[in-house]
Design a protein around this motif. Structure first.
Motif: not given
Length: 112
Positions: A74-98
């Motif tokens: 869904v979104a990437k951190g500053l300058f395209g670096k992690p953490p990334y916000a990811v979304q599953l098909s269930t609609g749940a969103q999480f922020s994950l480290r590299a």
């Protein structure tokens, strides 16, 4: 040194709703572009977690990062670096480290 990655889940050759021609080679979630759909294949080991790697893998599975689940960034951190916000098909969103993103192996779904 040779490393073999094996799935801890029974794997099918492809998802019933997607044809093989729409699937690209395996990559980590860290390699995906923003809004690029992918199908999770497996959660793999990452030696950076050391002794707790198994617990981290199980936690990701418990959160819904399971094989044959659609996912996108869904979104990437500053300058395209992690953490990334990811979304599953269930609609749940999480922020994950590299280090967590590297554990998630997926196949990019190309446009039809």
């Amino acid at each position: 040194m040779s490393v073999t990655i094996t799935s801890s889940y029974p794997t099918s050759t492809h998802s019933p709703t997607l044809s093989d021609k729409n699937l690209l080679p395996l990559c980590s979630l860290l390699d995906l572009n923003k809004r690029q759909p992918a199908m999770i294949e497996d959660i793999v080991a990452n030696k950076r977690f050391g002794e707790i790697d198994g617990a981290i893998s199980q936690r990701l599975k418990d959160l819904g990062f399971l094989p044959n689940t659609l996912i996108h960034i869904v979104a990437k951190g500053l300058f395209g670096k992690p953490p990334y916000a990811v979304q599953l098909s269930t609609g749940a969103q999480f922020s994950l480290r590299a280090d967590e993103l590297i554990k998630i192996r997926c196949r990019v779904i190309s446009s039809v």
